[in-house]
Scaffold this motif. Sequence first.
Motif, short mmCIF file in Angstrom:
data_model
loop_
_atom_site.label_atom_id
_atom_site.label_comp_id
_atom_site.label_asym_id
_atom_site.label_seq_id
_atom_site.Cartn_x
_atom_site.Cartn_y
_atom_site.Cartn_z
N ALA A 79 8.86 0.55 3.35
CA ALA A 79 8.70 0.43 1.89
C ALA A 79 9.85 1.07 1.12
O ALA A 79 9.97 0.86 -0.10
CB ALA A 79 7.38 1.07 1.45
N TYR A 121 0.83 -1.20 0.00
CA TYR A 121 0.00 0.00 0.00
C TYR A 121 0.86 1.26 0.00
O TYR A 121 0.62 2.19 -0.78
CB TYR A 121 -0.92 0.00 1.22
CG TYR A 121 -1.73 1.27 1.38
CD1 TYR A 121 -2.96 1.40 0.75
CD2 TYR A 121 -1.25 2.33 2.15
CE1 TYR A 121 -3.70 2.58 0.89
CE2 TYR A 121 -1.97 3.49 2.28
CZ TYR A 121 -3.20 3.61 1.65
OH TYR A 121 -3.92 4.77 1.78
N GLU A 122 1.87 1.28 0.88
CA GLU A 122 2.73 2.46 0.96
C GLU A 122 3.51 2.67 -0.33
O GLU A 122 3.68 3.80 -0.79
CB GLU A 122 3.68 2.33 2.15
CG GLU A 122 2.99 2.24 3.50
CD GLU A 122 2.18 3.48 3.86
OE1 GLU A 122 2.38 4.53 3.23
OE2 GLU A 122 1.35 3.38 4.78
N ARG A 181 5.55 2.85 6.02
CA ARG A 181 5.99 3.80 4.99
C ARG A 181 7.51 3.81 4.88
O ARG A 181 8.07 3.82 3.77
CB ARG A 181 5.46 5.20 5.29
CG ARG A 181 5.88 6.24 4.25
CD ARG A 181 5.01 7.46 4.30
NE ARG A 181 3.64 7.16 3.88
CZ ARG A 181 2.70 8.08 3.67
NH1 ARG A 181 2.97 9.35 3.86
NH2 ARG A 181 1.49 7.72 3.29
N THR A 182 8.19 3.78 6.01
CA THR A 182 9.66 3.71 5.99
C THR A 182 10.12 2.34 5.52
O THR A 182 11.11 2.22 4.80
CB THR A 182 10.23 4.03 7.38
OG1 THR A 182 9.69 5.27 7.85
CG2 THR A 182 11.74 4.13 7.33
N ASP A 218 7.75 2.25 10.85
CA ASP A 218 6.43 2.20 10.23
C ASP A 218 6.52 1.65 8.82
O ASP A 218 7.60 1.56 8.22
CB ASP A 218 5.76 3.58 10.26
CG ASP A 218 6.56 4.66 9.53
OD1 ASP A 218 7.04 4.39 8.42
OD2 ASP A 218 6.69 5.76 10.07
N THR A 248 3.55 -4.09 10.14
CA THR A 248 2.45 -4.31 9.20
C THR A 248 1.53 -5.38 9.77
O THR A 248 1.82 -6.00 10.80
CB THR A 248 2.95 -4.77 7.83
OG1 THR A 248 3.45 -6.11 7.93
CG2 THR A 248 4.06 -3.85 7.30
N HIS A 252 1.13 4.07 -2.95
CA HIS A 252 0.89 5.49 -2.67
C HIS A 252 2.02 6.35 -3.22
O HIS A 252 1.78 7.37 -3.88
CB HIS A 252 0.74 5.68 -1.15
CG HIS A 252 0.48 7.08 -0.73
ND1 HIS A 252 1.49 8.03 -0.61
CD2 HIS A 252 -0.67 7.71 -0.39
CE1 HIS A 252 0.97 9.17 -0.23
NE2 HIS A 252 -0.34 9.01 -0.07
N GLU A 253 3.27 5.95 -2.97
CA GLU A 253 4.41 6.76 -3.39
C GLU A 253 4.63 6.70 -4.90
O GLU A 253 4.98 7.71 -5.51
CB GLU A 253 5.66 6.33 -2.64
CG GLU A 253 5.59 6.57 -1.13
CD GLU A 253 5.24 8.01 -0.79
OE1 GLU A 253 5.80 8.94 -1.43
OE2 GLU A 253 4.41 8.22 0.11
N ILE A 295 -6.27 6.05 -1.09
CA ILE A 295 -5.16 6.79 -1.70
C ILE A 295 -5.68 8.00 -2.46
O ILE A 295 -5.12 9.10 -2.38
CB ILE A 295 -4.35 5.87 -2.63
CG1 ILE A 295 -3.60 4.81 -1.81
CG2 ILE A 295 -3.35 6.68 -3.47
CD1 ILE A 295 -2.89 3.75 -2.64
#
Length: 310
Positions: free
Chosen positions: A248, A29-30, A245-246, A243, A214, A33-34, A59
Amino acid sequence: MTANWDAESMPDLSGATIVVTGANSGLGYEATHEFARKGGHVIMACRSEERGREAAETIREELPSASLSVHECDLADLESVRAFAREFETTYPSLHVLCNNAGVMAIPRSETEQGFETQFGVNHLGHFALTGLLLDRLRETGGETRVVTQSSAVHERGEIDFADLQGEDEYDSWDAYAQSKLANLLFAYELDRRLRATGSDTKSLACHPGYAATDLQRRGPEMRGSRLRLFAMEAMNALIAQDARTGALPLLYAATNLDIEGGEYVGPGGFRNMRGAPEIQRSSELSYDHEDARRLWNVSEELTGVAYQL
């Protein structure tokens, strides 16, 4: 360590088509998104199309211009993988990056639709089949294209038990997970060697997220009904994990960094390689075993029925 590298460091991805498996949650997911934030068109390959659509809408609430498509792709069913590949080929004229991200971790023994042990079947065989079915589109797209396969630091405890690949004689959930993650690396490196031998512009790379919080960690304890293990996992996530996001970032780095070579392994460069900015690392010695890689490749072609034209 590329200390200042983050998602903002990615190049503009306008015009790029990117497939992410397991795109509806966690690292997938992250990453989705990016990729979308940088202008890429992301095909979200999800086991549940409904959950994929929900993730895509989330998103779009933040990125109204996000270019996203959701398709069902259940890596535990090779027929679903084949159906996804057929739909992709008839719908999308190009493919720039394939992110083999989805996975299961340390779950009780079960089997896929084709009778493979689930962790080996989903984490390795499903992605092996998907990559083989999409490889022609990657190679025909033109310019540099990439396959990025998500492994885990747990691969370091892994061995490929060719006599009992499916864990039928003896099964330990963590050993099976480690075997599948080692298989990811053997595959990624062997694919890159074979692509280089043909002079292809497609690169194969591998990565790992370190310790990222996760839902992946919850599933094993939940499936066992173990409140104690679930509590311990949640405590570890809170105390040590970075987290999602990091987590990923290594995947994003491997997928987009302009200077990276094929056959590389990317992971967090901070504390015990569990957190921090991405860097090029070295995986276990077993992961570079050419003989095991070729043997696993042959077995994987036989089990999946997907033969690579390399």
